[in-house]
Design a protein around this motif. Structure first.
Motif, PDB file in Angstrom:
ATOM      1  N   GLU A 154      43.595  40.554  36.076  1.00 58.58           N
ATOM      2  CA  GLU A 154      42.277  40.225  35.538  1.00 58.58           C
ATOM      3  C   GLU A 154      42.194  40.036  34.036  1.00 58.58           C
ATOM      4  O   GLU A 154      41.125  39.765  33.518  1.00 58.58           O
ATOM      5  N   HIS A 155      43.310  40.195  33.314  1.00 63.26           N
ATOM      6  CA  HIS A 155      43.237  40.033  31.863  1.00 63.26           C
ATOM      7  C   HIS A 155      43.781  38.674  31.432  1.00 63.26           C
ATOM      8  O   HIS A 155      44.414  37.982  32.219  1.00 63.26           O
ATOM      9  N   GLY A 156      43.537  38.332  30.172  1.00 62.89           N
ATOM     10  CA  GLY A 156      44.172  37.141  29.596  1.00 62.89           C
ATOM     11  C   GLY A 156      43.231  35.997  29.271  1.00 62.89           C
ATOM     12  O   GLY A 156      42.088  35.956  29.737  1.00 62.89           O
ATOM     13  N   ASP A 157      43.749  35.061  28.481  1.00 65.55           N
ATOM     14  CA  ASP A 157      42.971  33.892  28.014  1.00 65.55           C
ATOM     15  C   ASP A 157      42.393  33.088  29.167  1.00 65.55           C
ATOM     16  O   ASP A 157      41.266  32.611  29.103  1.00 65.55           O
ATOM     17  N   LYS A 158      43.240  32.933  30.185  1.00 66.48           N
ATOM     18  CA  LYS A 158      42.873  32.105  31.324  1.00 66.48           C
ATOM     19  C   LYS A 158      41.570  32.587  31.967  1.00 66.48           C
ATOM     20  O   LYS A 158      40.713  31.800  32.333  1.00 66.48           O
ATOM     21  N   ILE A 159      41.459  33.886  32.083  1.00 63.22           N
ATOM     22  CA  ILE A 159      40.304  34.482  32.742  1.00 63.22           C
ATOM     23  C   ILE A 159      39.076  34.323  31.836  1.00 63.22           C
ATOM     24  O   ILE A 159      37.983  33.992  32.309  1.00 63.22           O
ATOM     25  N   VAL A 160      39.291  34.536  30.532  1.00 65.77           N
ATOM     26  CA  VAL A 160      38.181  34.409  29.594  1.00 65.77           C
ATOM     27  C   VAL A 160      37.642  32.980  29.636  1.00 65.77           C
ATOM     28  O   VAL A 160      36.426  32.761  29.694  1.00 65.77           O
ATOM     29  N   LYS A 161      38.572  32.021  29.667  1.00 67.34           N
ATOM     30  CA  LYS A 161      38.136  30.612  29.715  1.00 67.34           C
ATOM     31  C   LYS A 161      37.368  30.315  30.995  1.00 67.34           C
ATOM     32  O   LYS A 161      36.348  29.633  30.979  1.00 67.34           O
ATOM     33  N   ALA A 162      37.878  30.825  32.109  1.00 73.37           N
ATOM     34  CA  ALA A 162      37.202  30.575  33.388  1.00 73.37           C
ATOM     35  C   ALA A 162      35.816  31.222  33.398  1.00 73.37           C
ATOM     36  O   ALA A 162      34.842  30.642  33.890  1.00 73.37           O
ATOM     37  N   ALA A 163      35.710  32.416  32.808  1.00 74.34           N
ATOM     38  CA  ALA A 163      34.418  33.118  32.768  1.00 74.34           C
ATOM     39  C   ALA A 163      33.435  32.321  31.918  1.00 74.34           C
ATOM     40  O   ALA A 163      32.279  32.108  32.319  1.00 74.34           O
ATOM     41  N   GLU A 164      33.911  31.842  30.761  1.00 76.54           N
ATOM     42  CA  GLU A 164      33.046  31.038  29.883  1.00 76.54           C
ATOM     43  C   GLU A 164      32.543  29.809  30.614  1.00 76.54           C
ATOM     44  O   GLU A 164      31.349  29.495  30.593  1.00 76.54           O
ATOM     45  N   ALA A 165      33.457  29.152  31.306  1.00 77.55           N
ATOM     46  CA  ALA A 165      33.074  27.934  32.026  1.00 77.55           C
ATOM     47  C   ALA A 165      32.021  28.246  33.091  1.00 77.55           C
ATOM     48  O   ALA A 165      31.183  27.407  33.411  1.00 77.55           O
TER      49      ALA A 165
END
Ligand code: MSP
Length: 515
Positions: free
Chosen positions: A52-63
């Motif tokens: 659940e951590h990392g840039d990828k997840i942050v980007k998906a959450a933002e989107a």
């Protein structure tokens, strides 16, 4: 004597997208192995979870217009729900945002830092946000893109903490050379040895942090608050944090575990993870099982980012859970790629389930109902039973050998040889004619068929997890819970048979392929 144990893990899936067929395959394959070992009477621990951590997840959450926490809760819930819907028998579900996991990551980082195995340095490299790691030039495709994500990596320069992977690579290489069976199938062992040699030649250590300025959604380094842990270093530790490392009861009983992955994440599992374990002085995992890809439309790896991924919920709705499980386990030759298309699907399900198994059960139960009103006890054996006993003993053995070598498709095939033998004997003995001319032979013949069916279903229940027990229940045969050695272990009792569960429907397809 200590009870025999078996422990298996799936990768923990990224929560940047909902579960698809690729995740479903690995999870069902681990579930099938778990069911196999449980049926043999072993104590099993089966772990899955979400990363659940990392840039990828942050980007998906933002989107998605959500906070990272809201987003990970939601998608992790989708994975959990998908596995419940498919009756996956996992014993635990780990999320890397849980305290129990963060504590272990902190402990291991501190231990390695204190040992001098983690140090600060600066680094420039080509980073793929899809893979969440730096890629070497050799790994890029002919366009200079990430071969998995088909996007160019970004050039990044930053100060980071490094794990002294170089110190442990030669140790790991030697261990692996002595025990090549740790990695299965063999061809991945060769690949891993190549990667290790290349890394040793390159001389680089493994970056295990990201500056907080760039990424906040991660586990803070216990010795420097300006950094968070690199997602792979965090994620790989789930396998021991979930078990309660260092002194939890599950860890004591079930570590080392067998890991199952697809070849996309071979390097982190076959290189980073073992060197991390060596440094942390944690015993090495027992096995790394590596499977190939499900190829979707256009014969490329099925994935959310390529837009050709199938949803397990829809597949279950359209095919039925058992047919879906059966297809995935029977069609893929473990280690190699397999193609998922409507054509392959309908051919496999119609031949094996609707025709071979379905017709056998349908014909046998219909005749038992029609001629005898159900099953009877104490019927003398039919002359074919000697052959059937020998065949079932042989195929049972082949099934076990195949399962113990992770060849699930071969194990299923061994049992289907019995199914086809039984269908063949119906054709050659013509029980409908016996009913008219030789009624003494009919009851023993149907009894032998029934024993063969019970034998096959007892084995197939690790895949046909709903239908096989339902049918066995309808027949009410007394078999040991475990796998019968041959049809000689099967005792049929008297039971009225009026109805039995719906069997497998044929899949109708359009003439042209819709892959
Ligand atoms: N989070 C990492 C794993 C960390 S494990 C410590 C990750 N997650 S993932 O969501 O991308 O899952 C990758 C895994 O999903 C593969 O290794 C495989 O098990 C499964 N698959 C995803 N797509 C697949 C196919 N098209 N075919 C077969 N399996 C696939 O990587």
């Amino acid at each position: 004597m200590k009870e025999k144990t078996f422990s298996i893990t799936t990768p923990i899936y990224y929560v940047n997208a909902k579960p698809h067929l690729g995740h479903t395959y690995t999870t069902i394959a681990c579930d099938t192995l778990s069911r196999y070992h449980r049926t043999k009477g072993e104590k099993v621990f089966f772990l899955t979870g979400t990363d659940e951590h990392g840039d990828k997840i942050v980007k998906a959450a933002e989107a998605a217009g959500k906070t990272a926490q809201e987003y990970t809760d939601e998608i992790s819930g989708l994975f959990r729900h998908a596995w419940e819907e498919l009756h996956i028998t996992n014993d635990d579900f780990i999320r890397t945002t849980e305290e129990r996991h963060k504590n272990v990551v902190g402990q291991v980082l501190t231990k390695l830092h204190n040992k001098g195995d983690i140090y600060l340095s600066s680094y420039t490299g080509k980073y793929c946000f899809g893979c969440e790691r730096y890629l070497t030039d050799k790994e890029l495709d002919e366009n200079g893109h990430c071969p998995d994500h088909k996007i160019p990596p970004e050039l990044i320069e930053e100060s980071n903490y490094f794990f002294r992977m170089q110190k442990y690579l030669p140790v790991w290489k030697e261990m692996l050379a002595k025990n090549p069976e740790i990695i299965y199938p063999e061809r991945y062992y060769n690949e891993v040895m190549g990667v290790i040699d290349e890394l040793i030649k390159g001389g680089e250590d493994l970056s295990i942090s990201r500056p907080r300025s760039r990424l906040t959604w991660g586990i803070e380094l216990p010795f420097d608050k300006e950094y968070v842990t690199y997602v792979w270093f965090d994620a790989l530790l789930n396998y021991v944090s979930a078990m309660g490392y260092p002194d939890g009861q599950v860890y004591g009983e079930f570590w080392p575990a067998t890991h199952m992955i697809a070849k996309d994440i071979l390097k982190p599992h076959a290189v980073y993870w073992p060197t991390m374990l060596l440094a942390a002085e944690i015993p090495l995992y027992s096995r790394l099982l590596v499977h190939g890809y499900w190829l979707g439309w256009g014969d490329v790896k099925m994935s959310k980012s390529l837009g050709n991924a199938l949803d397990p919920h829809d597949l279950k709705k359209n095919l039925g859970e058992d047919a879906l499980r059966f297809f995935l386990m029977r069609e893929m030759n473990f280690g190699q790629d397999a193609r998922f298309s409507e054509d392959v699907l309908s051919r496999r399900l119609n031949t094996d389930l609707a025709n071979d198994l379905g017709n056998l059960v349908q014909r046998t139960l219909s005749m038992l109902k029609k001629y005898f009103g159900g099953t009877s006890a104490d019927i003398p054996p039919h002359s074919m039973e000697a052959d059937l006993t020998a065949l079932s003993r042989q195929k049972g053995k082949e099934f076990h050998e195949a399962m113990d070598n992770y060849q699930i498709h071969k194990a299923i095939e061994a049992i289907f040889e019995i199914v086809r033998y039984l269908n063949g004997s119906i054709e050659s003995h013509k029980p409908w004619a016996m009913a008219k001319t030789n009624s003494d032979e009919l009851a023993p013949f149907l009894q032998s068929l029934l024993k063969g069916i019970v034998f096959a279903l007892s084995y197939l229940q690790i895949v046909l997890v709903n239908k096989a027990p339902e049918l066995l229940d309808a027949i009410d045969a007394k078999t040991e819970k475990s796998f019968p050695k041959s049809v000689a272990d099967i005792v049929i009792q008297k039971k009225e048979i009026t109805e039995w569960p719906m069997l497998f429907a044929r899949i109708e397809t359009n003439a042209e392929e819709t892959a």
